[in-house]
Each structure stands twice: as C-alpha cells, then as structure tokens.
Design a protein around this motif. Structure first.
Motif, mmCIF file in Angstrom:
data_model
loop_
_atom_site.group_PDB
_atom_site.id
_atom_site.type_symbol
_atom_site.label_atom_id
_atom_site.label_comp_id
_atom_site.label_asym_id
_atom_site.label_seq_id
_atom_site.Cartn_x
_atom_site.Cartn_y
_atom_site.Cartn_z
ATOM 1 N N PHE A 83 0.830 -1.199 0.000
ATOM 2 C CA PHE A 83 0.000 0.000 0.000
ATOM 3 C C PHE A 83 0.865 1.248 0.000
ATOM 4 O O PHE A 83 1.899 1.291 0.677
ATOM 5 N N ALA A 84 0.413 2.267 -0.692
ATOM 6 C CA ALA A 84 0.948 3.604 -0.476
ATOM 7 C C ALA A 84 0.366 4.074 0.862
ATOM 8 O O ALA A 84 -0.684 3.581 1.302
ATOM 9 N N SER A 85 1.015 5.019 1.506
ATOM 10 C CA SER A 85 0.541 5.480 2.814
ATOM 11 C C SER A 85 -0.891 6.000 2.755
ATOM 12 O O SER A 85 -1.694 5.749 3.664
ATOM 13 N N GLU A 86 -1.234 6.697 1.682
ATOM 14 C CA GLU A 86 -2.596 7.225 1.547
ATOM 15 C C GLU A 86 -3.616 6.093 1.443
ATOM 16 O O GLU A 86 -4.709 6.175 2.011
ATOM 17 N N ASP A 87 -3.273 5.044 0.716
ATOM 18 C CA ASP A 87 -4.177 3.901 0.568
ATOM 19 C C ASP A 87 -4.313 3.134 1.884
ATOM 20 O O ASP A 87 -5.386 2.644 2.220
ATOM 21 N N PHE A 88 -3.220 3.028 2.609
ATOM 22 C CA PHE A 88 -3.265 2.376 3.921
ATOM 23 C C PHE A 88 -4.151 3.181 4.864
ATOM 24 O O PHE A 88 -4.960 2.621 5.605
ATOM 25 N N SER A 89 -4.033 4.495 4.826
ATOM 26 C CA SER A 89 -4.890 5.356 5.642
ATOM 27 C C SER A 89 -6.362 5.129 5.304
ATOM 28 O O SER A 89 -7.216 5.031 6.194
ATOM 29 N N GLN A 90 -6.658 5.016 4.031
ATOM 30 C CA GLN A 90 -8.038 4.753 3.598
ATOM 31 C C GLN A 90 -8.512 3.390 4.089
ATOM 32 O O GLN A 90 -9.657 3.235 4.510
ATOM 33 N N LEU A 91 -7.630 2.402 4.046
ATOM 34 C CA LEU A 91 -7.968 1.067 4.549
ATOM 35 C C LEU A 91 -8.346 1.121 6.024
ATOM 36 O O LEU A 91 -9.359 0.551 6.438
ATOM 37 N N VAL A 92 -7.555 1.820 6.823
ATOM 38 C CA VAL A 92 -7.847 1.941 8.254
ATOM 39 C C VAL A 92 -9.191 2.638 8.455
ATOM 40 O O VAL A 92 -10.039 2.182 9.229
#
Length: 159
Positions: A83-92
């Motif tokens: 994940f890119a950090s932004e995508d990981f943030s969205q996942l959370v």
C-alpha cells in the motif's frame, strides 16, 4: 477504536522501544493501543523444514489465542498486498466504517507466520520485498499507523 499489535519475540533494543513508545503516545489521542509481545520459539541452527513448521505452529497458537472473532486482522507477510501510505490510511478508515472497532496487526518471528494465522487474517500486508528484522518492523508499522491517522486529519505530518 482499539489497535492491537501482536508480535513474536522480545524487543531488546532501547532505541526501538523508545521510538515505539513515542508513536504509541502520539496515537493515544486517536485510539487505544495494545502491544502484545509473545514468546518466540528457539530455532536450532540448521533446523529442518519439519522443525521450522513445528516452531511456526507453536507460535501461531499463541498468536491466535490473542485474537477474537470480531477483530479485523492484518498480518504482515512478504506475499501480502503493498500500500501507499494514503491507501493504507483509507484502509484503516474504511475498516472502522465497516463496523470493526478493533484492528489487530500481527508480526511473526524470524521464521514468519504459520498458514493458520495467514488464513485467519482479513488481509495480508507487505512492506515490500526487502527483508527487515521483525523488531524493526514494529517501529515501521506503528509509524505508518500514526501516519494513517494524520492523513485522515489532513495534517501536514504526511508530505
């Protein structure tokens, strides 16, 4: 929200403990953080495949005992999704929206994770093909969890 980090092996290095403690403190305004450190099995030099599987199985039993049915589980595994950090943030964020109030992250020991833990996980996540010490991964992961909340807040922390 509660975030649990389940890890195998004892963290000994002070600089890693200090870094993790700093991010746990920062995260406390967003979530309750629980750090669970489980004993690792001693791996003999030149262990056979069967010995390694037995070690992974014992460690998996300890890990699974710390996870309840209602938790969203993200296991770190080299074959997992990156994940890119932004995508990981969205996942959370999406995980919370989907009704999960607890997210558990699992970091295995030096041999990785047994298949039973991977099967229990809702998601396998990878930080790339690089091999990193599992103790260092704790710090990297907790920083990325903190970053995910800062991204959600629109903070300049993430540039």
């Amino acid at each position: 929200m509660k975030i649990k980090m389940i890890t195998v092996g004892k963290l000994k290095e002070k600089y890693l403990k200090d870094g993790i403690a700093e991010y746990v403190k920062r995260l406390s305004r967003f979530a309750k953080i629980e750090m669970i450190e489980l004993a690792d099995e001693k791996t003999p030099d030149k262990a056979s495949l069967a010995e390694n599987k037995a070690i992974l199985k014992k460690e998996s039993e300890r890990i699974l005992a710390k996870i309840n049915e209602r938790e969203y589980v993200i296991a770190l595994a080299i074959e997992g999704k990156q994940f890119a950090s932004e995508d990981f943030s969205q996942l959370v964020s999406d995980t919370m929206v989907k009704g999960y109030s607890d997210i558990s992250f699992v970091i295995g020991g030096s041999l990785g994770l047994h298949e039973t833990v991977k099967k229990r996980a809702n998601l396998l996540m990878s930080f790339g093909l690089l091999t990193l010490p599992h103790q260092l991964m704790r710090l990297v992961l907790i920083e990325q969890i903190y970053r995910s909340f800062m991204i959600q807040q629109g903070s300049p922390y993430h540039k």
